[in-house]
Design a protein around this motif. Structure first.
Motif, PDB file in Angstrom:
ATOM      1  N   LYS A  45       0.814  -1.270  -0.162  1.00  0.00           N
ATOM      2  CA  LYS A  45       0.046  -0.110   0.018  1.00  0.00           C
ATOM      3  C   LYS A  45       0.420   0.776   0.146  1.00  0.00           C
ATOM      4  O   LYS A  45       0.508   2.464  -0.376  1.00  0.00           O
ATOM      5  CB  LYS A  45      -0.943  -0.040   1.584  1.00  0.00           C
ATOM      6  N   SER A  48       1.820   1.825  -3.712  1.00  0.00           N
ATOM      7  CA  SER A  48       0.968   2.138  -4.079  1.00  0.00           C
ATOM      8  C   SER A  48       0.209   4.016  -4.044  1.00  0.00           C
ATOM      9  O   SER A  48      -0.830   4.327  -4.768  1.00  0.00           O
ATOM     10  CB  SER A  48      -0.037   0.886  -4.659  1.00  0.00           C
ATOM     11  N   LEU A  50      -1.942   4.645  -1.137  1.00  0.00           N
ATOM     12  CA  LEU A  50      -2.587   4.297  -0.971  1.00  0.00           C
ATOM     13  C   LEU A  50      -2.754   4.767   0.933  1.00  0.00           C
ATOM     14  O   LEU A  50      -3.627   5.218   0.963  1.00  0.00           O
ATOM     15  CB  LEU A  50      -3.535   2.331  -0.531  1.00  0.00           C
ATOM     16  N   LYS A  70      -2.044  14.935  -6.730  1.00  0.00           N
ATOM     17  CA  LYS A  70      -3.348  13.860  -6.398  1.00  0.00           C
ATOM     18  C   LYS A  70      -2.839  13.402  -8.595  1.00  0.00           C
ATOM     19  O   LYS A  70      -3.296  12.468  -8.641  1.00  0.00           O
ATOM     20  CB  LYS A  70      -4.102  14.322  -5.785  1.00  0.00           C
ATOM     21  N   GLN A  71      -2.567  14.172  -9.111  1.00  0.00           N
ATOM     22  CA  GLN A  71      -2.827  13.927 -10.406  1.00  0.00           C
ATOM     23  C   GLN A  71      -1.559  13.251 -10.814  1.00  0.00           C
ATOM     24  O   GLN A  71      -1.977  12.281 -11.602  1.00  0.00           O
ATOM     25  CB  GLN A  71      -3.610  15.224 -11.315  1.00  0.00           C
ATOM     26  N   LEU A  74      -2.196   9.667  -9.724  1.00  0.00           N
ATOM     27  CA  LEU A  74      -3.202   8.590 -10.531  1.00  0.00           C
ATOM     28  C   LEU A  74      -2.200   8.468 -12.101  1.00  0.00           C
ATOM     29  O   LEU A  74      -2.663   7.272 -12.500  1.00  0.00           O
ATOM     30  CB  LEU A  74      -4.189   9.614 -10.862  1.00  0.00           C
ATOM     31  N   LEU A  77       0.073   5.629 -11.086  1.00  0.00           N
ATOM     32  CA  LEU A  77      -0.670   4.473 -10.444  1.00  0.00           C
ATOM     33  C   LEU A  77      -1.225   3.223 -11.611  1.00  0.00           C
ATOM     34  O   LEU A  77      -1.056   2.789 -12.201  1.00  0.00           O
ATOM     35  CB  LEU A  77      -1.893   4.474  -9.802  1.00  0.00           C
ATOM     36  N   LYS A  78      -1.310   4.634 -13.566  1.00  0.00           N
ATOM     37  CA  LYS A  78      -2.183   2.899 -14.625  1.00  0.00           C
ATOM     38  C   LYS A  78      -0.869   2.506 -14.485  1.00  0.00           C
ATOM     39  O   LYS A  78      -1.124   2.179 -15.627  1.00  0.00           O
ATOM     40  CB  LYS A  78      -1.292   4.832 -15.146  1.00  0.00           C
ATOM     41  N   PRO A 102     -11.300   0.325 -15.873  1.00  0.00           N
ATOM     42  CA  PRO A 102      -9.523   0.952 -16.554  1.00  0.00           C
ATOM     43  C   PRO A 102      -9.447   1.315 -17.745  1.00  0.00           C
ATOM     44  O   PRO A 102      -9.217   2.494 -17.496  1.00  0.00           O
ATOM     45  CB  PRO A 102      -8.296  -0.308 -16.136  1.00  0.00           C
ATOM     46  N   GLU A 105     -12.041   4.777 -17.960  1.00  0.00           N
ATOM     47  CA  GLU A 105     -11.750   5.558 -17.416  1.00  0.00           C
ATOM     48  C   GLU A 105     -10.600   6.159 -17.552  1.00  0.00           C
ATOM     49  O   GLU A 105     -10.412   7.772 -17.703  1.00  0.00           O
ATOM     50  CB  GLU A 105     -11.951   4.912 -15.608  1.00  0.00           C
ATOM     51  N   THR A 106      -9.040   5.237 -17.546  1.00  0.00           N
ATOM     52  CA  THR A 106      -7.957   5.997 -17.874  1.00  0.00           C
ATOM     53  C   THR A 106      -6.974   6.243 -19.591  1.00  0.00           C
ATOM     54  O   THR A 106      -6.015   6.638 -19.133  1.00  0.00           O
ATOM     55  CB  THR A 106      -7.337   5.709 -16.385  1.00  0.00           C
ATOM     56  N   LEU A 154      -4.384  -2.844 -17.851  1.00  0.00           N
ATOM     57  CA  LEU A 154      -2.801  -1.217 -18.708  1.00  0.00           C
ATOM     58  C   LEU A 154      -1.776  -1.716 -18.757  1.00  0.00           C
ATOM     59  O   LEU A 154      -0.776  -0.545 -19.270  1.00  0.00           O
ATOM     60  CB  LEU A 154      -3.673  -0.382 -17.567  1.00  0.00           C
TER      61      LEU A 154
END
Lengths: 249, 256
Positions: A45, A48, A50, A70-71, A74, A77-78, A102, A105-106, A154
């Protein structure tokens, strides 16, 4: 690729990790073993993003994960896939929708591409026949496979597996590990896996580390782990009930 | 002291959560299709309950007022009196209580389960933002659906009051309706619609917040659901008082 520098983690005044440090190179596989509740999942965690460390630094691809916006996190994380201990499948979505989520959305994939990739990955993990079923309608082994397929959707460079064979019979466990190794070989991805199934750990690992009482004992290769003279390692790997790990019990 | 600290912590957490939702909506946009899906789902699921609640709230008030107005020989004012109290106060509050039990509990249980089974973490690990993907559509969907449900419930309460008046109070529909405009002013109507919006907002904010922040397995989900119901009801009563004060002050200033 992944580096921990003096990472400590506290929850409600309890120390989970105490200044652990390690470095995992790209394309390598690290297996974390150790008694339950000692912080193995927390390490995944932390990687990643989290959870945040109480102190210290976690670097992924050279970036301090806790300094990212945050962006940016993300986006990072992709490139990372994670299989959760209990799979964390979206129970209100069908198997196919879990896979598509996924990508929808991404990514900018077209509907055709998404459909093609969904079918490809489901076939790869051997559950293409469950395309229209809900997670609750498939077996534990199939749920695990779906979790793996979703984590790979992904094409991530880093994959985190939390107990990929928990609760599975030996044959299915073996199949899952073979699948993970085959996918790793095909994609040259970096793996961090948590497991307490030592046979599977030996099968998966380039490096093994024992997480115990907040410490991370880097055991390097499987061979070194087997011949370690640390009594904690000896007790854990050989499943002895008496020893330093159980002294307080 | 502990109660005060906990209350302030909850208010602070909720405020930050709502602010973050607005920030996500502004930066990343709103998934209109998901919002409409949620709106429709919530509306369809709750309309029968809300309509029934509204119908009986109006009906009960009419029956309660019948005796008083008959004593003064003012049966013609029954419709105006019952509708005025329903629209201004009792209707929105009672219907909002009912919605908090239905929509609020359902949403916090749904989101809480997603939280404790790590589905929300999984969304983040797949590179998507859970606030944008699952919270914002529910938040907006519940606000709009609850608003329409509350307004719909008020219409049903007027209808319920009229029907009960005709059946049990010996008044005909025309008489019942005649004095409604006399006793229900535009100000009351605007105030009531404003209250409906505020109640809808409170309901949506609390249930999504409590569900999103649930922790600790099935017990944690249970705690989230219970605290959603309790906190929503307390907030609704408080906001009822607050909106009344604000409206009165506003219309006094505007009126003068």
């Amino acid at each position: 690729m992944i580096e921990f520098k003096e990472v400590s983690l506290n929850f409600d005044g309890r120390q989970i990790l105490d200044k652990i440090s390690f470095k995992l190179e790209e394309g390598k596989s690290l297996v974390l073993v150790g008694p339950s509740g000692e912080g193995k999942t927390s390490i995944l965690k932390l990687i990643s993003g989290l959870i945040k460390p109480s102190s210290g630094f976690v670097y992924v691809k050279g970036k301090d994960i806790n300094q990212l916006s945050k962006q940016e996190l993300l986006s990072l994380l992709k490139n990372m896939g994670m299989l959760f201990q209990k799979n964390a499948l979206f129970d209100s979505m069908k198997v196919s929708q879990n896979m598509k989520f996924p990508m929808l959305e991404t990514t900018d994939f077209t509907e055709e591409e998404i459909e093609k990739r969904t079918r490809y990955f489901l076939k790869e993990v051997g559950i293409d026949h469950a395309y229209d079923l809900f997670p609750a309608e498939i077996s534990g082994g199939m749920q695990k496979r779906l979790g793996i397929a979703r984590a790979l959707a992904l094409d991530p460079q880093v994959i985190l597996y939390d107990d990929p064979t928990a609760g599975l019979d030996p044959i299915t466990s073996r199949k899952i590990i073979d699948l993970i190794l085959q996918l790793k070989k095909e994609r040259a991805s970096t793996l961090v896996t948590v497991t307490n199934d030592m046979n599977r750990a030996y099968q998966l690992a380039d490096h093994i580390a024992l997480v115990v009482k907040g410490e991370l004992l880097w055991l390097d290769s499987v061979q070194k782990a087997r011949t370690s003279d640390d009594p904690r390692v000896f007790q854990f790997l050989n499943g002895k009930t008496q020893g330093p790990l159980t002294e307080k019990l | 002291m502990k109660v005060l600290t906990n209350t302030l912590t909850e208010i602070g957490g909720l405020s930050v959560f709502v602010q973050e939702l607005f920030s996500v909506a502004y930066r990343k946009g709103i998934k209109q299709k998901d919002v409409l899906d949620q709106l429709w789902k919530v509306f369809i699921q709750s309309f029968p309950t809300t309509a029934m609640a509204g119908f009986f709230v109006g009906g009960i008030l009419t029956l309660q007022f019948t005796l008083q107005v008959k004593t003064f020989g003012a049966l013609g004012f029954l419709g105006g009196l019952a509708t005025s109290s329903t629209v201004r106060e009792v209707g929105p509050l009672l219907i909002a209580f009912m919605l908090s039990g239905k929509i609020g509990a359902f949403t916090s249980a749904e989101l809480g389960t997603m939280r404790v089974t790590e589905q929300i973490d999984a969304i983040r690990c797949l590179g998507a933002d859970p606030l944008q993907e699952i919270i914002l559509p529910r938040f907006l969907g519940i606000i709009f659906a609850s608003f329409f449900l509350l307004v719909g419930g008020l219409f049903m309460s007027i209808f319920g009051g009229m029907l009960m008046g005709v059946l049990f109070s010996g008044i005909n529909p025309e008489e019942y309706i005649r004095h409604i405009p006399t006793l229900v002013s535009k100000v009351s109507l605007i105030n009531s619609v404003f209250k409906c919006f505020v109640f809808a907002f409170v309901l949506a904010a609390i249930c999504t917040y409590k569900g999103y922040t649930a922790s600790g397995g099935s017990k944690g989900v249970g705690i989230a659901v219970v605290s959603t119901s309790v906190q929503t009801m307390i907030c609704l009563v408080f906001m009822d008082w607050f909106t009344s004060v604000i409206s009165d002050a506003f219309f006094t200033v505007v009126g003068s």
